[in-house]
Design a protein around this motif. Structure first.
Motif, PDB file in Angstrom:
ATOM      1  N   TRP A 264      25.562  35.991  48.272  1.00  0.00           N
ATOM      2  CA  TRP A 264      24.887  37.081  47.564  1.00  0.00           C
ATOM      3  C   TRP A 264      24.679  38.297  48.453  1.00  0.00           C
ATOM      4  CZ3 TRP A 264      25.190  37.077  42.640  1.00  0.00           C
ATOM      5  CH2 TRP A 264      25.259  35.867  41.945  1.00  0.00           C
ATOM      6  N   LEU A 265      24.618  38.092  49.757  1.00  0.00           N
ATOM      7  CA  LEU A 265      24.559  39.227  50.685  1.00  0.00           C
ATOM      8  C   LEU A 265      25.840  40.045  50.585  1.00  0.00           C
ATOM      9  CD1 LEU A 265      23.265  40.788  53.031  1.00  0.00           C
ATOM     10  CD2 LEU A 265      24.122  39.022  54.581  1.00  0.00           C
ATOM     11  N   LEU A 266      26.978  39.374  50.601  1.00  0.00           N
ATOM     12  CA  LEU A 266      28.255  40.071  50.416  1.00  0.00           C
ATOM     13  C   LEU A 266      28.293  40.790  49.075  1.00  0.00           C
ATOM     14  CD1 LEU A 266      30.702  37.342  51.770  1.00  0.00           C
ATOM     15  CD2 LEU A 266      30.409  39.640  52.731  1.00  0.00           C
ATOM     16  N   HIS A 267      27.848  40.087  48.034  1.00  0.00           N
ATOM     17  CA  HIS A 267      27.839  40.663  46.688  1.00  0.00           C
ATOM     18  C   HIS A 267      26.962  41.912  46.631  1.00  0.00           C
ATOM     19  CE1 HIS A 267      27.634  40.769  42.253  1.00  0.00           C
ATOM     20  NE2 HIS A 267      26.327  40.973  42.417  1.00  0.00           N
ATOM     21  N   ASN A 268      25.767  41.847  47.216  1.00  0.00           N
ATOM     22  CA  ASN A 268      24.833  42.972  47.131  1.00  0.00           C
ATOM     23  C   ASN A 268      25.265  44.151  47.983  1.00  0.00           C
ATOM     24  OD1 ASN A 268      22.989  41.835  45.265  1.00  0.00           O
ATOM     25  ND2 ASN A 268      22.108  40.571  46.885  1.00  0.00           N
ATOM     26  N   CYS A 269      25.974  43.882  49.072  1.00  0.00           N
ATOM     27  CA  CYS A 269      26.534  44.988  49.853  1.00  0.00           C
ATOM     28  C   CYS A 269      27.539  45.770  49.005  1.00  0.00           C
ATOM     29  CB  CYS A 269      27.201  44.460  51.119  1.00  0.00           C
ATOM     30  SG  CYS A 269      26.037  43.931  52.397  1.00  0.00           S
ATOM     31  N   LYS A 270      28.386  45.055  48.279  1.00  0.00           N
ATOM     32  CA  LYS A 270      29.347  45.726  47.395  1.00  0.00           C
ATOM     33  C   LYS A 270      28.631  46.407  46.233  1.00  0.00           C
ATOM     34  CE  LYS A 270      33.078  42.459  48.450  1.00  0.00           C
ATOM     35  NZ  LYS A 270      33.966  41.394  47.903  1.00  0.00           N
ATOM     36  N   LEU A 271      27.623  45.742  45.677  1.00  0.00           N
ATOM     37  CA  LEU A 271      26.881  46.292  44.541  1.00  0.00           C
ATOM     38  C   LEU A 271      26.234  47.622  44.892  1.00  0.00           C
ATOM     39  CD1 LEU A 271      25.841  45.701  41.619  1.00  0.00           C
ATOM     40  CD2 LEU A 271      23.878  44.577  42.679  1.00  0.00           C
ATOM     41  N   ASN A 272      25.743  47.723  46.126  1.00  0.00           N
ATOM     42  CA  ASN A 272      25.070  48.951  46.579  1.00  0.00           C
ATOM     43  C   ASN A 272      25.992  49.870  47.371  1.00  0.00           C
ATOM     44  OD1 ASN A 272      21.935  48.671  45.990  1.00  0.00           O
ATOM     45  ND2 ASN A 272      22.686  46.643  46.540  1.00  0.00           N
ATOM     46  N   LYS A 273      27.301  49.560  47.325  1.00  0.00           N
ATOM     47  CA  LYS A 273      28.333  50.429  47.905  1.00  0.00           C
ATOM     48  C   LYS A 273      28.170  50.630  49.412  1.00  0.00           C
ATOM     49  CE  LYS A 273      29.355  52.908  43.615  1.00  0.00           C
ATOM     50  NZ  LYS A 273      28.659  51.957  42.745  1.00  0.00           N
ATOM     51  N   VAL A 274      27.828  49.547  50.123  1.00  0.00           N
ATOM     52  CA  VAL A 274      27.772  49.613  51.585  1.00  0.00           C
ATOM     53  C   VAL A 274      28.640  48.515  52.215  1.00  0.00           C
ATOM     54  CG1 VAL A 274      25.486  50.699  51.672  1.00  0.00           C
ATOM     55  CG2 VAL A 274      25.657  48.188  51.669  1.00  0.00           C
ATOM     56  N   GLY A 275      29.550  47.973  51.430  1.00  0.00           N
ATOM     57  CA  GLY A 275      30.378  46.866  51.905  1.00  0.00           C
ATOM     58  C   GLY A 275      31.175  47.194  53.151  1.00  0.00           C
ATOM     59  N   GLN A 276      31.558  48.458  53.333  1.00  0.00           N
ATOM     60  CA  GLN A 276      32.354  48.850  54.489  1.00  0.00           C
ATOM     61  C   GLN A 276      31.510  49.096  55.731  1.00  0.00           C
ATOM     62  OE1 GLN A 276      35.723  48.749  54.188  1.00  0.00           O
ATOM     63  NE2 GLN A 276      35.233  48.043  52.109  1.00  0.00           N
ATOM     64  N   LYS A 277      30.196  49.137  55.573  1.00  0.00           N
ATOM     65  CA  LYS A 277      29.302  49.472  56.690  1.00  0.00           C
ATOM     66  C   LYS A 277      28.615  48.242  57.290  1.00  0.00           C
ATOM     67  CE  LYS A 277      28.201  54.030  54.786  1.00  0.00           C
ATOM     68  NZ  LYS A 277      27.098  54.925  54.344  1.00  0.00           N
ATOM     69  N   VAL A 278      28.831  47.079  56.685  1.00  0.00           N
ATOM     70  CA  VAL A 278      28.117  45.871  57.107  1.00  0.00           C
ATOM     71  C   VAL A 278      29.109  44.774  57.455  1.00  0.00           C
ATOM     72  CG1 VAL A 278      26.400  44.136  56.463  1.00  0.00           C
ATOM     73  CG2 VAL A 278      26.199  46.473  55.568  1.00  0.00           C
ATOM     74  N   LYS A 279      28.924  44.163  58.601  1.00  0.00           N
ATOM     75  CA  LYS A 279      29.682  42.961  58.971  1.00  0.00           C
ATOM     76  C   LYS A 279      28.782  41.762  58.705  1.00  0.00           C
ATOM     77  CE  LYS A 279      32.580  45.186  62.469  1.00  0.00           C
ATOM     78  NZ  LYS A 279      33.033  45.175  63.887  1.00  0.00           N
ATOM     79  N   VAL A 280      29.255  40.836  57.893  1.00  0.00           N
ATOM     80  CA  VAL A 280      28.435  39.725  57.408  1.00  0.00           C
ATOM     81  C   VAL A 280      28.906  38.410  58.032  1.00  0.00           C
ATOM     82  CG1 VAL A 280      27.655  38.480  55.360  1.00  0.00           C
ATOM     83  CG2 VAL A 280      27.956  40.956  55.261  1.00  0.00           C
ATOM     84  N   PHE A 281      27.918  37.590  58.461  1.00  0.00           N
ATOM     85  CA  PHE A 281      28.212  36.313  59.117  1.00  0.00           C
ATOM     86  C   PHE A 281      27.441  35.178  58.446  1.00  0.00           C
ATOM     87  CE2 PHE A 281      28.742  39.753  62.085  1.00  0.00           C
ATOM     88  CZ  PHE A 281      29.904  39.448  62.779  1.00  0.00           C
ATOM     89  N   ASN A 282      27.970  33.984  58.564  1.00  0.00           N
ATOM     90  CA  ASN A 282      27.342  32.786  58.006  1.00  0.00           C
ATOM     91  C   ASN A 282      27.174  31.773  59.137  1.00  0.00           C
ATOM     92  OD1 ASN A 282      28.408  30.162  55.702  1.00  0.00           O
ATOM     93  ND2 ASN A 282      26.346  30.827  56.206  1.00  0.00           N
ATOM     94  N   LEU A 283      26.213  32.059  60.046  1.00  0.00           N
ATOM     95  CA  LEU A 283      26.030  31.266  61.253  1.00  0.00           C
ATOM     96  C   LEU A 283      24.570  30.862  61.431  1.00  0.00           C
ATOM     97  CD1 LEU A 283      28.066  33.556  63.719  1.00  0.00           C
ATOM     98  CD2 LEU A 283      28.859  31.399  62.711  1.00  0.00           C
ATOM     99  N   ASP A 284      24.343  29.864  62.254  1.00  0.00           N
ATOM    100  CA  ASP A 284      22.996  29.577  62.722  1.00  0.00           C
ATOM    101  C   ASP A 284      22.500  30.788  63.516  1.00  0.00           C
ATOM    102  OD1 ASP A 284      20.786  27.524  63.492  1.00  0.00           O
ATOM    103  OD2 ASP A 284      21.466  28.373  65.403  1.00  0.00           O
ATOM    104  N   GLY A 285      21.195  31.047  63.452  1.00  0.00           N
ATOM    105  CA  GLY A 285      20.656  32.212  64.123  1.00  0.00           C
ATOM    106  C   GLY A 285      20.974  32.258  65.606  1.00  0.00           C
ATOM    107  N   LYS A 286      20.876  31.141  66.283  1.00  0.00           N
ATOM    108  CA  LYS A 286      21.161  31.088  67.724  1.00  0.00           C
ATOM    109  C   LYS A 286      22.628  31.389  67.985  1.00  0.00           C
ATOM    110  CE  LYS A 286      20.671  28.135  71.807  1.00  0.00           C
ATOM    111  NZ  LYS A 286      20.234  26.806  72.322  1.00  0.00           N
ATOM    112  N   ASP A 287      23.522  30.819  67.168  1.00  0.00           N
ATOM    113  CA  ASP A 287      24.947  31.079  67.331  1.00  0.00           C
ATOM    114  C   ASP A 287      25.271  32.549  67.067  1.00  0.00           C
ATOM    115  OD1 ASP A 287      25.341  28.414  67.911  1.00  0.00           O
ATOM    116  OD2 ASP A 287      25.849  27.876  65.842  1.00  0.00           O
ATOM    117  N   PHE A 288      24.585  33.144  66.126  1.00  0.00           N
ATOM    118  CA  PHE A 288      24.783  34.567  65.828  1.00  0.00           C
ATOM    119  C   PHE A 288      24.365  35.426  67.024  1.00  0.00           C
ATOM    120  CE2 PHE A 288      22.943  38.496  63.777  1.00  0.00           C
ATOM    121  CZ  PHE A 288      24.160  39.087  63.453  1.00  0.00           C
ATOM    122  N   LEU A 289      23.201  35.086  67.620  1.00  0.00           N
ATOM    123  CA  LEU A 289      22.707  35.853  68.764  1.00  0.00           C
ATOM    124  C   LEU A 289      23.614  35.684  69.983  1.00  0.00           C
ATOM    125  CD1 LEU A 289      18.881  35.107  68.416  1.00  0.00           C
ATOM    126  CD2 LEU A 289      19.998  37.319  68.084  1.00  0.00           C
TER     127      LEU A 289
END
Length: 450
Positions: free
Chosen positions: A276-301
């Protein structure tokens, strides 16, 4: 029509009938009741002019017309008055009596028998009449699109389905009522819920701060009571800043930041939130400005955040923007702060370019701000007493607060064992070579001297 007699007590006037006490299955017909209401008799042609001046005195109840036909005189109308404010003609204020005199209206008060039904009672009045006497009633709920989200207490559970139906009936646009039946302590930060009444449809759409979000409320986290906090953080950002949203959910920090032309890296472990994060980025027309990840918080950091920080801080001489890291997982976010320890290699950047962290936490301590500051400092291995601010977000429950601690990550925490220049306002620059054995204590000394 007889003149109105002085009513001795109005405390129970608009309460439902007493025999609804203990009702667990809603029976709307049981709420019928007849009450005596003060009325003013006026000529029909002056009603509109008069009502503007009698707004204080006029009756205001759900589903009840304030002006009705006079059953005894077709040329007149009856204006219903508030029985809590108008007992006799002496109850009118001076300005109201003046307008009555100007329009040649007698201030004489008459009585009218008004039949009340379920539709005429407010939700709080219904629940106060039904639930055990002296017990708390439902004073509010979180609205998530068409869904009323309640958090019922134990004494309210026998009445849960009735409560759900009342919430739907008394709140236009609400078609589903749900109750949270466990805490948000699972891996994906959503909670188990029970449908109390209405539609089973949990797919919803909400508007917050001029942005639109769509999601399945049963599978993701959303709290409408955080809209002010979302705005507060967004207001700190400037165009060109970099935001790392570690526990992004469906995007309430990410999307406003991207709309401000920030570079955003957003992450959430929950696959549904990620979707839904990916969906809402497109819905609000910011899909090209956001890099989206599906990771554990520690792995993301320790992965994408580390890589991007190294690139951003290498450009520190030209960079005028700021780096912000939002960690909105109040139950556990402080535990993830340890991931910043020795995260980066190389020579530290200047202190003003260091990333700024906004970390959320709950506290039941008598001094919540100090409690959060100490726990965050322990996770980082340094004292944050003199270099952090704590913002109270909201009261979650009795003796439980949600807070946000903001601080720049000290260079002594962020960078691995190496030579660090410490600048003091009075003494010349000092160089200290940290060793592995002295690393932890050195951090504390460095922070205290900066």
């Amino acid at each position: 029509m007889p003149e109105m007699e002085t009513n001795k007590s109005h405390s129970e006037l608009f309460s439902p009938p007493s025999d609804v006490r203990g009702m667990t299955k809603l029976d709307k017909t049981a709420f019928k009741k007849t009450v005596t209401i003060p009325v003013l008799k006026v000529r029909k042609e002056i009603v509109n002019r008069l009502m503007q001046s009698l707004r204080r005195a006029a009756l205001q109840r759900p589903g009840i017309k304030r002006v009705i036909e006079d059953p005894e005189d077709a040329e007149c109308r009856l204006i219903m008055l508030d029985p809590y404010k108008i007992l006799t003609h002496d109850s009118f204020e001076k300005a109201e009596l003046n307008i009555l005199n100007q329009l040649d209206v007698s201030p004489q008060i008459f009585k009218y028998n008004l039949e009340l039904t379920y539709e005429n009672f407010k939700s709080e009045e219904i629940l106060r009449a039904v639930l055990p006497e002296g017990q708390d009633v439902i004073s509010g709920f979180s609205r998530v699109g068409h869904i009323a989200h309640l958090n019922l207490r134990d004494h309210q559970l026998p009445f849960k389905h009735l409560i759900g139906q009342v919430m739907i009936d008394k709140n236009p646009g609400i078609t589903s009522a749900v109750n949270k039946i466990n805490n948000i302590d699972n891996t994906y930060r959503n909670f188990e819920m029970e449908l109390l009444s209405g539609e089973e449809n949990m797919m919803t759409k909400v508007r917050e701060n001029n942005y639109t979000y769509e999601f399945d409320f049963s599978k993701v986290y959303w709290n409408p009571r955080l809209s002010t906090e979302h705005s507060r953080i967004t207001d700190l950002l400037k165009s060109g800043d970099v935001l790392f949203d570690v526990f992004a959910g469906v995007g309430p920090f990410t999307i406003p930041a991207a709309k401000k032309n920030c570079t955003v890296f957003a992450n959430d472990l929950n696959p549904e939130s990620h979707k839904w994060l990916l969906h809402n980025c497109k819905l609000n027309k910011v899909g090209q400005k956001v890099k989206v990840f599906n990771l554990d918080g520690k792995d993301f950091l320790q992965g994408p955040v580390k890589e991007e920080l190294l690139q951003q801080l290498e450009l520190s001489e030209e960079r005028k923007s700021s780096i912000h890291i939002v960690m909105n997982l109040p139950a556990k976010a402080i535990e993830f702060l340890s991931a910043f320890r020795s995260l980066l290699d190389g020579q530290p950047c200047s202190s003003e370019l260091l990333p700024r962290v906004h970390c959320y936490s709950f506290s039941k301590d008598a001094d919540p701000a100090e409690d959060v500051r100490q726990r965050a400092g322990t996770a980082l291995g340094v004292s944050l007493e003199a270099c952090s601010s704590v913002h109270p977000v909201r009261n979650v429950a009795p003796n439980k607060e949600m807070l946000c601690i903001t601080f720049q990550i000290p260079a002594a925490v962020l960078y691995k064992n190496q030579t660090i220049k410490l600048e003091d306002h009075e003494d010349p620059p000092v160089k200290r070579q940290k060793t592995d054995d002295a690393f932890s204590e050195e951090k504390r000394e460095i922070v205290s001297n900066t």
